[in-house]
Design a protein around this motif. Sequence first.
Motif, PDB file in Angstrom:
ATOM      1  N   SER A 105       0.813  -1.216   0.000  1.00  0.00           N
ATOM      2  CA  SER A 105       0.000   0.000   0.000  1.00  0.00           C
ATOM      3  C   SER A 105       0.846   1.266   0.000  1.00  0.00           C
ATOM      4  N   GLU A 106       1.913   1.299   0.807  1.00  0.00           N
ATOM      5  CA  GLU A 106       2.648   2.546   0.991  1.00  0.00           C
ATOM      6  C   GLU A 106       3.895   2.654   0.114  1.00  0.00           C
ATOM      7  N   THR A 152       2.058   3.963  -3.142  1.00  0.00           N
ATOM      8  CA  THR A 152       2.193   5.415  -2.988  1.00  0.00           C
ATOM      9  C   THR A 152       3.542   5.907  -3.492  1.00  0.00           C
ATOM     10  N   VAL A 172       7.111   9.380   2.221  1.00  0.00           N
ATOM     11  CA  VAL A 172       5.847   8.777   1.776  1.00  0.00           C
ATOM     12  C   VAL A 172       4.747   9.836   1.716  1.00  0.00           C
ATOM     13  N   GLU A 173       4.713  10.723   2.708  1.00  0.00           N
ATOM     14  CA  GLU A 173       3.721  11.796   2.684  1.00  0.00           C
ATOM     15  C   GLU A 173       3.969  12.739   1.514  1.00  0.00           C
ATOM     16  N   LYS A 203       2.721  11.011  -1.488  1.00  0.00           N
ATOM     17  CA  LYS A 203       1.255  11.057  -1.478  1.00  0.00           C
ATOM     18  C   LYS A 203       0.770  12.385  -2.050  1.00  0.00           C
ATOM     19  N   ASN A 222       1.188  12.236  -5.826  1.00  0.00           N
ATOM     20  CA  ASN A 222       0.125  11.499  -6.510  1.00  0.00           C
ATOM     21  C   ASN A 222      -1.130  12.351  -6.663  1.00  0.00           C
ATOM     22  N   GLU A 223      -1.478  13.074  -5.598  1.00  0.00           N
ATOM     23  CA  GLU A 223      -2.658  13.944  -5.654  1.00  0.00           C
ATOM     24  C   GLU A 223      -2.433  15.078  -6.659  1.00  0.00           C
TER      25      GLU A 223
END
Length: 701
Positions: free
Chosen positions: A395-396, A400, A456-457, A460, A463-464
């Motif tokens: 998932s991460e 991500t 990772v943040e 994220k 990706n957005e």
Amino acid sequence: MHEEFPTETPAVVTCGLPYANGDLHVGHLRTYVSGDAYSRALERVGQNVAFVCGSDMHGTPIAVNAAEADVSPAEFALEYHDQYIETFPKFNVEFDNYGHTHDETNTELTKGFVQSWIENDHVFEKEIEVAWDAEADQPLPDRFVEGTCPYCGEKARGDECDEGCQRHLEPGEIEAPTSVITGNPAEYRTRPHTFLRLSDFQEYLSGFIDRLEGTENAKNQPREWIEGELQDLCITRDMDWGIDFPGEDEEDLVLYVWVDAPIEYVASTKQYSERVGADEYDWEAVWKNQSDGTPPEGGDIVHIIGHDIIQHHTVFWPSMLRGADYNEPRAVMACGFVNLAGDAFSTSRNRAVWADDYIESGIHPDNYRYHIITGSEFVADVNFSWDGLAERVNSELVGTLGNFCYRSLLFAQRNYGGTPDTEVSDEVRDRIEEAMDDFRNAINDYRVRGLGRAPVELAKFGNEYIQQHEPWKLTDDDPEKAAQVIRDCVQLSKAVAVLMEPVLPGKAEELWAHLEETGSVHDVTLDAALEAPPAEFDEPSELFEGLEDERVEELNEQLEERIAAAEGDAEDETKSESETDASDAEAETTMEPISDERVSFDAFKDLDLRVAEVLSAEPIEGADELAKLEVDIGVETRQIVAGIKQLHDLEELPGTRIIVVANLEKSELFGVESNGMLLAAGDEADLLTTQGDAEPGTKVQ
């Protein structure tokens, strides 16, 4: 207050020494990968830092096991030492120096420490009772003897109540001693031993614990010992394996293992300094007090340890340093336990994922590093399972981080041959700077987990960002805007590579290569996150490989088969023993015997037992087992601290009727006042409740 990292003085990061007495499993590795990540992070912000450790070679367990293996203790321990040297790099743990406690550097430094204590009048000799095996005609130091803890009554080893209150035990304290050599009851005999007078340092320790940085458990737990009556530390043992106590008449005594073990931190730093030169790294600038000895005077010392050795690093060790005029630790970071699929590791039952098991699985070591570092806050227990690893990786890391970097660089290469020729937008620059601030804050707040979350943040966000702007739709309609979006995404990918290096060093290197950056990602500073990426690079490949369900199921089956085999062997051994000695089988019981000591009825009546209703229950931050409960006892509401955090779902407790001791003296645990005590049965803390509907406040008679 210490100044924030990076500082002008050099720093050292250490981990608790692995004991050269057995194989490493993934639970052992938590502190080492965390220490490696933290030291790498310090390097990213420009701190001059050394990451050092070494194998703990002395002590009774090694002597016992070496005798059973019919080899010398040195030969036994060195075999595991060499194994550790091979294992750590396989998890991308790269020490600047890795020594061991039996080498010449540590031996000489240890003797120097002790000589300083003697010269500064911090040691004394006294006659004490030590356990003795009459049949073998030898003393029984530390783990050569087992018995009962004098403080909590649980089974204990000679130097530690490892199954109960976990207190350090001095020689002669253990009750009902039994020799592990012959199995016979031991006797006590009087012998002269040498002690470090910890009371000399009590006032100093009170100030030290206020200055200490790190995790809350390391700063709060020692206060009980420091503010109480400090017991002097026996620094000698009756055995021939270890570092000899300095002195002509002390041939039969060696130094206690917890004397020479932490001094290896200094020895390993010294060895590193001697190898690279004092101009590059000066060990004395870190460890030695530079002027009048008023702390802190040297560099920045950070210890990353398991929470079971907090006392040693916050009471014994700073006293040892102070007594020899060495610098004190700046910070101690103490982690929680690592559990295996929800239960504790058990090496005796082979219920463990060994380091070699993980390597043989073929799963990238960075996946383990990320899982164990980000699976919980550092002070909390973390659970390792193949299923949990797969979920976090898929998932991460795959979904991500890997997904964002791959799609961004692939689009950039196919459409622009690399990085579009434009500047990064203010929005993305600001978001990268925010991630860099999060990274710096994680260092200075001693949050290793934050180091893993920062990249990772940021991915994220990437990706957005790419989904919001859909550059694939803009290449024809608004090519200038499309180039801007992809330029931003390539910059974000480079920033991710820089930020992920401490926790995911192997994968960061791969991403750096995908960008065709010059030099090594391991050598750049945090500011490189905002430097322009290369104008050209080839098509990238997928950064992470997902873990399929079939592979996870296969790994789980292998673990279960090994556990079952080990349990079967244990059952066979127990059955064999019972067949040869029926009396042992008759004596065996799962229940503790009823105490022979009786209390009077009047003494029992002095206890005010009440029915109480739990109003709220919440964990205490920094405490592994403690929870804070608000309870209604009819006449008032009380706050009670109880060791049930890991044993009960705290959210389910409100509304439960329990039994409490209402007239117990108030106490303070982890800085939280406890006004009463709940009653529970057994190791699982089965709460005592009422069968009927007795109201809160009802007396139990």
